[in-house]
Write a protein that holds these residues in place. Structure first.
Motif, short mmCIF file in Angstrom:
data_model
loop_
_atom_site.label_atom_id
_atom_site.label_comp_id
_atom_site.label_asym_id
_atom_site.label_seq_id
_atom_site.Cartn_x
_atom_site.Cartn_y
_atom_site.Cartn_z
N LYS A 5 0.83 -1.21 0.00
CA LYS A 5 0.00 0.00 0.00
C LYS A 5 0.87 1.26 0.00
CE LYS A 5 -4.02 -2.02 2.29
NZ LYS A 5 -4.87 -2.01 3.52
N ALA A 6 1.96 1.23 0.76
CA ALA A 6 2.86 2.38 0.81
C ALA A 6 3.50 2.62 -0.55
CB ALA A 6 3.93 2.15 1.87
N ALA A 9 0.86 4.20 -2.81
CA ALA A 9 0.61 5.59 -2.42
C ALA A 9 1.77 6.50 -2.85
CB ALA A 9 0.39 5.68 -0.91
N ALA A 10 3.00 6.02 -2.66
CA ALA A 10 4.17 6.82 -3.04
C ALA A 10 4.20 7.05 -4.55
CB ALA A 10 5.45 6.12 -2.60
N ALA A 11 3.90 5.99 -5.31
CA ALA A 11 3.90 6.11 -6.77
C ALA A 11 2.88 7.15 -7.23
CB ALA A 11 3.61 4.75 -7.41
N ALA A 12 1.70 7.13 -6.61
CA ALA A 12 0.64 8.09 -6.98
C ALA A 12 1.05 9.52 -6.63
CB ALA A 12 -0.66 7.71 -6.29
N GLN A 13 1.69 9.68 -5.45
CA GLN A 13 2.12 11.01 -5.02
C GLN A 13 3.21 11.56 -5.94
OE1 GLN A 13 0.75 12.13 -1.68
NE2 GLN A 13 1.14 14.04 -2.78
N ILE A 14 4.13 10.71 -6.33
CA ILE A 14 5.21 11.13 -7.22
C ILE A 14 4.65 11.51 -8.59
CG2 ILE A 14 7.26 10.34 -8.48
CD1 ILE A 14 7.91 8.62 -5.98
N GLN A 15 3.71 10.72 -9.08
CA GLN A 15 3.11 11.02 -10.38
C GLN A 15 2.40 12.37 -10.37
OE1 GLN A 15 0.09 8.23 -11.65
NE2 GLN A 15 0.26 8.84 -13.79
N THR A 16 1.69 12.64 -9.28
CA THR A 16 0.99 13.93 -9.15
C THR A 16 1.99 15.08 -9.09
OG1 THR A 16 -0.88 12.92 -8.00
CG2 THR A 16 -0.56 15.29 -7.70
N ALA A 17 3.03 14.92 -8.28
CA ALA A 17 4.05 15.97 -8.15
C ALA A 17 4.72 16.23 -9.49
CB ALA A 17 5.08 15.58 -7.09
#
Length: 263
Positions: A5-6, A9-17
Motif C-alpha cells: 500500500k505504501a 501511495a508513493a507512486a501516486a504522489q510522485i506522479q501527481t508531483a
C-alpha cells in the motif's frame, strides 16, 4: 500488505508531483517569474527526482515526503504567477481593453485611415484600415510581457493608447526599421508617479522610453526590453501603411482567455 500500500501511495504522489511541476515549468516558459521563484521551481524538480530515488530504494516514506515537498514548492510558484497575471481575469480591466479597441477601430472607420492594435496574450498585431482588419502578424514582446510597463528595465510591454511619433528607416534603426511610439504618455507618467509615491518602485527607477514597433522579430520568443518586434518582411508591410500620428493601441487581451483561466 502495508508495504504494498505504501508503494502504491508513493507512486501516486510522485506522479501527481511530476505532473504539477511539469505544468509549472511550461508555465514559466511563458510567464516570466523572478529568480527566487525560478529557484523554487528548480528545488521542486529536484524534490521529485529525490522522491524517485527513494522509491527505487524501497524507502516509500521518504519518497512520499519528497513528493509532497515538491508539490508545496510548486504551489508557491503558481500562486505567485497567478497574482502576476490576475489583471487578465479582472472584468474591469478586460472591459477597458475592449473599449480601447472599439474606440481605435471606430477612429479608423470614421477617418478612413490606418490604425494598429496589439494583442499581447495572443502575440499578434492587427492593422485596421477604414475600420476593417486588413492584416495580422505574429509578434515578439518584452521578456516580461504579461505585466504593464511601469519603469525602465522591467522588460514589460506597455498597455495603452499611443501614436507613432517617428518613422525610422534602415539607416536609423538597429532593428531593420522602426515606428517610435509616444511612450510614456500622460497616463504612464501619472501611474509612475503613483507607484513612486506608494513605494512600489526600485530605488532610482526611471520611467524610461524608446518603445518601438520594430523589425528583427519572428524568433517565436519574447526577448525585447518592452518593444514589439515583427519579422523584417512584416515590418516592411506595416512600415508602408503607418505614418506619424498613426494610433497604436496595446492591450493585454480582448477576451477572457487562457491566462485569465489560469489566474
Amino acid at each position: 500488505d502495508l508495504r504494498s500500500k505504501a508503494a502504491t501511495a508513493a507512486a501516486a504522489q510522485i506522479q501527481t508531483a511530476h505532473r504539477l511541476v511539469s505544468a509549472s515549468e511550461s508555465l514559466a516558459a511563458t510567464l516570466r517569474v523572478g529568480k527566487e521563484r525560478r529557484s523554487l521551481l528548480a528545488a521542486a524538480r529536484l524534490a521529485v527526482e529525490a522522491a524517485r530515488v527513494y522509491q527505487r530504494a524501497g524507502d516509500y516514506r521518504n519518497a512520499t515526503l519528497n513528493a509532497i515537498r515538491a508539490e508545496g514548492l510548486n504551489a508557491m510558484v503558481r500562486d505567485h504567477a497567478a497574482a502576476v497575471v490576475a489583471r487578465y481575469a479582472d472584468a474591469e480591466t478586460i472591459e477597458r481593453w475592449r473599449r480601447w479597441i472599439a474606440d481605435t477601430i471606430a477612429w479608423s472607420k470614421n477617418t478612413g485611415r490606418v490604425a494598429i492594435v496589439v494583442f499581447k496574450e495572443s502575440h499578434r498585431l492587427t492593422v485596421f484600415h477604414r475600420g476593417a482588419a486588413v492584416a495580422t502578424y505574429d509578434i515578439d514582446l518584452g521578456f516580461n510581457w504579461t505585466a504593464d510597463k511601469l519603469h525602465e528595465g522591467d522588460g514589460a510591454t506597455p498597455e495603452g493608447r499611443y501614436r507613432v511619433v517617428a518613422r525610422l528607416g534602415r539607416s536609423a534603426s538597429i532593428y531593420h526599421k522602426a515606428l517610435l511610439l509616444d511612450y510614456p504618455n500622460a497616463g504612464d507618467r501619472a501611474e509612475f508617479t503613483r507607484a513612486r509615491r506608494d513605494g512600489a518602485l526600485p530605488a532610482g527607477a526611471r520611467i524610461g522610453g524608446l518603445i518601438e514597433i520594430h523589425g528583427g522579430g519572428g524568433r517565436n520568443q519574447d526577448w525585447t526590453e518592452g518593444c514589439i518586434a515583427l519579422a523584417n518582411e512584416h515590418m516592411d508591410l506595416v512600415f508602408e501603411r503607418a505614418g506619424v500620428g498613426t494610433p497604436v493601441t496595446i492591450v493585454g487581451s480582448d477576451d477572457y482567455g487562457a491566462i485569465a483561466e489560469f489566474a
